[in-house]
Structures are given as C-alpha cells and as structure tokens.
Scaffold this motif. Structure first.
Motif, PDB file in Angstrom:
ATOM      1  N   PHE A  32      37.680  38.529  35.585  1.00 21.24           N
ATOM      2  CA  PHE A  32      38.754  39.490  35.834  1.00 21.24           C
ATOM      3  C   PHE A  32      39.315  39.471  37.256  1.00 21.24           C
ATOM      4  O   PHE A  32      40.282  40.169  37.539  1.00 21.24           O
ATOM      5  N   ALA A  33      38.716  38.707  38.170  1.00 22.51           N
ATOM      6  CA  ALA A  33      39.320  38.519  39.487  1.00 22.51           C
ATOM      7  C   ALA A  33      40.548  37.629  39.337  1.00 22.51           C
ATOM      8  O   ALA A  33      40.654  36.862  38.376  1.00 22.51           O
ATOM      9  N   LEU A  34      41.476  37.724  40.272  1.00 24.39           N
ATOM     10  CA  LEU A  34      42.706  36.937  40.199  1.00 24.39           C
ATOM     11  C   LEU A  34      42.441  35.515  40.681  1.00 24.39           C
ATOM     12  O   LEU A  34      42.122  35.291  41.852  1.00 24.39           O
ATOM     13  N   ARG A  35      42.585  34.556  39.780  1.00 25.10           N
ATOM     14  CA  ARG A  35      42.361  33.150  40.101  1.00 25.10           C
ATOM     15  C   ARG A  35      43.673  32.469  40.480  1.00 25.10           C
ATOM     16  O   ARG A  35      44.768  32.934  40.147  1.00 25.10           O
ATOM     17  N   SER A  36      43.545  31.344  41.155  1.00 28.19           N
ATOM     18  CA  SER A  36      44.707  30.552  41.510  1.00 28.19           C
ATOM     19  C   SER A  36      45.438  30.087  40.257  1.00 28.19           C
ATOM     20  O   SER A  36      44.814  29.815  39.218  1.00 28.19           O
ATOM     21  N   LEU A  37      46.752  29.987  40.352  1.00 23.16           N
ATOM     22  CA  LEU A  37      47.539  29.483  39.224  1.00 23.16           C
ATOM     23  C   LEU A  37      47.165  28.046  38.888  1.00 23.16           C
ATOM     24  O   LEU A  37      47.423  27.580  37.770  1.00 23.16           O
ATOM     25  N   LEU A  38      46.549  27.342  39.819  1.00 25.10           N
ATOM     26  CA  LEU A  38      46.120  25.966  39.599  1.00 25.10           C
ATOM     27  C   LEU A  38      44.717  25.878  39.008  1.00 25.10           C
ATOM     28  O   LEU A  38      44.251  24.802  38.672  1.00 25.10           O
ATOM     29  N   SER A  39      44.061  27.016  38.893  1.00 27.54           N
ATOM     30  CA  SER A  39      42.698  27.037  38.366  1.00 27.54           C
ATOM     31  C   SER A  39      42.703  27.118  36.847  1.00 27.54           C
ATOM     32  O   SER A  39      43.501  27.871  36.260  1.00 27.54           O
ATOM     33  N   PRO A  40      41.822  26.393  36.179  1.00 24.16           N
ATOM     34  CA  PRO A  40      41.727  26.510  34.717  1.00 24.16           C
ATOM     35  C   PRO A  40      41.216  27.877  34.274  1.00 24.16           C
ATOM     36  O   PRO A  40      41.329  28.228  33.097  1.00 24.16           O
ATOM     37  N   GLU A  41      40.689  28.668  35.216  1.00 21.38           N
ATOM     38  CA  GLU A  41      40.166  29.992  34.892  1.00 21.38           C
ATOM     39  C   GLU A  41      41.216  31.094  35.027  1.00 21.38           C
ATOM     40  O   GLU A  41      40.925  32.261  34.781  1.00 21.38           O
ATOM     41  N   TYR A  50      42.375  42.465  38.689  1.00 26.26           N
ATOM     42  CA  TYR A  50      41.840  42.191  40.030  1.00 26.26           C
ATOM     43  C   TYR A  50      41.877  43.420  40.930  1.00 26.26           C
ATOM     44  O   TYR A  50      41.077  43.544  41.872  1.00 26.26           O
ATOM     45  N   MET A  51      42.793  44.354  40.635  1.00 25.39           N
ATOM     46  CA  MET A  51      42.954  45.543  41.471  1.00 25.39           C
ATOM     47  C   MET A  51      41.766  46.493  41.387  1.00 25.39           C
ATOM     48  O   MET A  51      41.606  47.364  42.248  1.00 25.39           O
ATOM     49  N   ARG A 170      37.170  23.748  45.531  1.00 24.97           N
ATOM     50  CA  ARG A 170      36.627  24.991  46.086  1.00 24.97           C
ATOM     51  C   ARG A 170      37.747  25.967  46.442  1.00 24.97           C
ATOM     52  O   ARG A 170      37.644  27.167  46.203  1.00 24.97           O
ATOM     53  N   LEU A 171      38.834  25.436  46.993  1.00 29.10           N
ATOM     54  CA  LEU A 171      39.959  26.299  47.369  1.00 29.10           C
ATOM     55  C   LEU A 171      40.576  26.981  46.148  1.00 29.10           C
ATOM     56  O   LEU A 171      40.854  28.182  46.178  1.00 29.10           O
ATOM     57  N   VAL A 172      40.802  26.235  45.090  1.00 30.35           N
ATOM     58  CA  VAL A 172      41.454  26.820  43.918  1.00 30.35           C
ATOM     59  C   VAL A 172      40.489  27.683  43.109  1.00 30.35           C
ATOM     60  O   VAL A 172      40.913  28.360  42.168  1.00 30.35           O
ATOM     61  N   SER A 173      39.210  27.659  43.471  1.00 31.40           N
ATOM     62  CA  SER A 173      38.229  28.479  42.759  1.00 31.40           C
ATOM     63  C   SER A 173      37.968  29.802  43.451  1.00 31.40           C
ATOM     64  O   SER A 173      37.227  30.633  42.932  1.00 31.40           O
ATOM     65  N   ILE A 174      38.575  29.996  44.639  1.00 35.04           N
ATOM     66  CA  ILE A 174      38.359  31.255  45.371  1.00 35.04           C
ATOM     67  C   ILE A 174      39.170  32.372  44.711  1.00 35.04           C
ATOM     68  O   ILE A 174      40.393  32.301  44.641  1.00 35.04           O
ATOM     69  N   PRO A 175      38.506  33.405  44.207  1.00 35.17           N
ATOM     70  CA  PRO A 175      39.239  34.500  43.548  1.00 35.17           C
ATOM     71  C   PRO A 175      39.716  35.540  44.543  1.00 35.17           C
ATOM     72  O   PRO A 175      39.225  35.617  45.675  1.00 35.17           O
ATOM     73  N   MET A 176      40.691  36.330  44.139  1.00 33.38           N
ATOM     74  CA  MET A 176      41.138  37.460  44.947  1.00 33.38           C
ATOM     75  C   MET A 176      40.825  38.752  44.207  1.00 33.38           C
ATOM     76  O   MET A 176      41.079  38.859  43.007  1.00 33.38           O
ATOM     77  N   VAL A 177      40.268  39.712  44.921  1.00 31.37           N
ATOM     78  CA  VAL A 177      39.964  41.021  44.338  1.00 31.37           C
ATOM     79  C   VAL A 177      40.398  42.114  45.295  1.00 31.37           C
ATOM     80  O   VAL A 177      40.592  41.877  46.497  1.00 31.37           O
ATOM     81  N   GLY A 178      40.551  43.321  44.763  1.00 32.64           N
ATOM     82  CA  GLY A 178      40.805  44.472  45.613  1.00 32.64           C
ATOM     83  C   GLY A 178      42.114  45.176  45.337  1.00 32.64           C
ATOM     84  O   GLY A 178      43.088  44.562  44.897  1.00 32.64           O
ATOM     85  N   ALA A 179      42.130  46.452  45.627  1.00 27.98           N
ATOM     86  CA  ALA A 179      43.320  47.284  45.443  1.00 27.98           C
ATOM     87  C   ALA A 179      44.195  47.302  46.690  1.00 27.98           C
ATOM     88  O   ALA A 179      45.112  48.118  46.799  1.00 27.98           O
TER      89      ALA A 179
END
Length: 261
Positions: A32-41, A50-51, A170-179
């Motif tokens: 549920f974290a926001l993944r890169s648009l280039l990530s298969p996840e 992600y919020m 590794r870069l495209v696998s870094i998720p973004m989280v937070g409000a």
C-alpha cells in the motif's frame, strides 16, 4: 480552547491505527505504499493508501501534529465534506507530482544503465557514478581504481554491470509513505486564508506571520527538491505537490460563488 473537529479526529485515529497495524501486526507498506511508476509493484490505489502509512513514529507525530494544529479551523470553515475532499485532493496531487518527477529522473537512470551495459568501461562507470550516484561515489573508488587497472577483466566488467542494474532496481523499489502532501496542502490553505495570523514556532524566538512561514517553507522545499539530497530521505516534491494542488483548488473555489469560503 476549541474542541477537535470530527473529520480531523477520524483522520488522526486512522493514521495511528494504520501505523500500529503496519509496525506490529502485518506489513501494509509492502502493498500500500506508493511505488515508482517504473516498479512492477506499482498499483493506482497506492495514490490514496500511501497517505495513511508512515515510516517512523517521529514521521507520524510530525504529520499528525500539523493536522491537529491547522486542520480543525479549516474544517469548521468549510465543513467536513469539503475539508475531506481538500485533504484527499492535495494528498493525491502530491503523489502525482512526486511520481511524475520520480519517473522522469529514474527513466534517465534506466537509459544510462542501458547505455553503460552496451559499453561497460571504467570511464563509463565513473561517468555514471558522477551523474547518477554521487552519494556513494566515494565508497566505490576502490572498485573503480581496480577496474581502471584491469579494464578487460571479465569479472570487473560483470560486477560493474551488476552494480548499475542493482542500483537502478533499488531506486525504483523505494516506496513513499506519509500524509505530508496533504498536511502541506493544509498549511498552504492556512497561509492563504489567514495570512496575517501570527505563529509561534519552536526554535524561533519571535512570532512569524503565516504568509511568510508558508512562503519560506515552500521555497525551502523547492530548493531541497532540486538539490535532490539523497541522504535526507524526504519526498520534497510531494510536499511541493501538496502546496501546489492546494493553491490550485483554493483559486478554483475562489471563482465559484456557491463555494465561497
């Protein structure tokens, strides 16, 4: 002292509950974290989910403190439905801007990886590192020196190819989280609607008007975003996105007499 408003209270409860579940019961960030648009996840619903996830207790506290401090006044002025729409609009907008810039930057790295793979030389690796991996350049100096001394060594060639590919993955696998995006949207709204309200901030020995605080914070985030400090682990463009989408929405509402605030 005014009591906390219903929507702000519910958002606080949801964020705390999601944090407790994510850290103590089941890993929610994986899906549920926001993944890169280039990530298969990557999945579209992550622009919303992600919020409600946070990387640490301090991250959660800082966002919820901002929501608690500035959210109730906006909810009282707009009403629960309008405030909730604003919260999601700015939060999703923050995710969209962050993802767009992330896609642009990581796509450039992907192209650089493809170019290097076709011509894996020591000079090409040094050029790749200096442009795309400055934060770990020094830690790779020993390998670079050995590669330069043995440019035809198949082991060094393969290791260098593996390195650039792993670095990109590794870069495209870094998720973004937070409000934070939504919170910065709330901060922007507060600064626009109550520009002359004086704020008393920690570590600042004098009051500062909301309009100056918001302007300073926005410029700082813009500077930090373009500086792209790899070590601070902060999604600055998400913050900028929250403020930008808040500004757009408030300007739109300002032209609608039926939605006057």
């Amino acid at each position: 002292m005014l009591s906390i408003t219903p929507t702000v209270r519910n958002l606080l409860i949801l964020n705390v509950l999601f944090y407790l579940v994510d850290t103590s019961i089941i890993n929610l960030s994986g899906n549920f974290a926001l993944r890169s648009l280039l990530s298969p996840e990557f999945m579209p619903y992550q622009f919303v989910t992600y919020m409600f996830l946070h990387g640490s207790l301090g991250h959660l506290f800082s966002n919820m403190f901002g929501l608690f401090m500035f959210g109730p006044l906006l909810e009282r002025m707009w009403g629960p439905k309008k405030f909730l729409f604003f919260y999601f609009f700015t939060g999703i907008g923050a995710g969209l801007l962050f993802s767009g810039i992330d896609y642009f930057e990581n796509n450039q790295i992907r192209q650089a990886v493809e170019i290097f793979t076709q011509n894996p030389t020591p000079d090409a690796l040094a050029d790749f590192m200096s442009k795309h991996a400055k934060g770990i350049y020094e830690s790779m100096l020993n390998f670079l020196n050995k590669f330069e001394e043995n440019p035809t060594n198949t082991t060094y060639i393969q290791d260098s190819i593996n390195f650039v590919n792993i670095y990109y993955e590794r870069l495209v696998s870094i998720p973004m989280v937070g409000a934070s995006g939504a919170i910065f949207g709330i901060l922007m709204a507060f600064g626009l609607l109550f520009p002359n309200t004086e704020l008393f901030l920690l570590f600042v020995p004098f009051p500062i008007k909301a309009k100056y605080f918001v302007a300073f914070y926005g410029l700082y985030e813009l500077y930090s975003g373009f500086k792209n400090a790899q070590s601070d682990n902060v999604a600055h463009f998400a913050h900028i996105g929250g403020m930008l989408f808040a500004y757009i929405l408030l300007r739109y509402w300002g032209t609608q007499r039926t939605n006057f605030y």
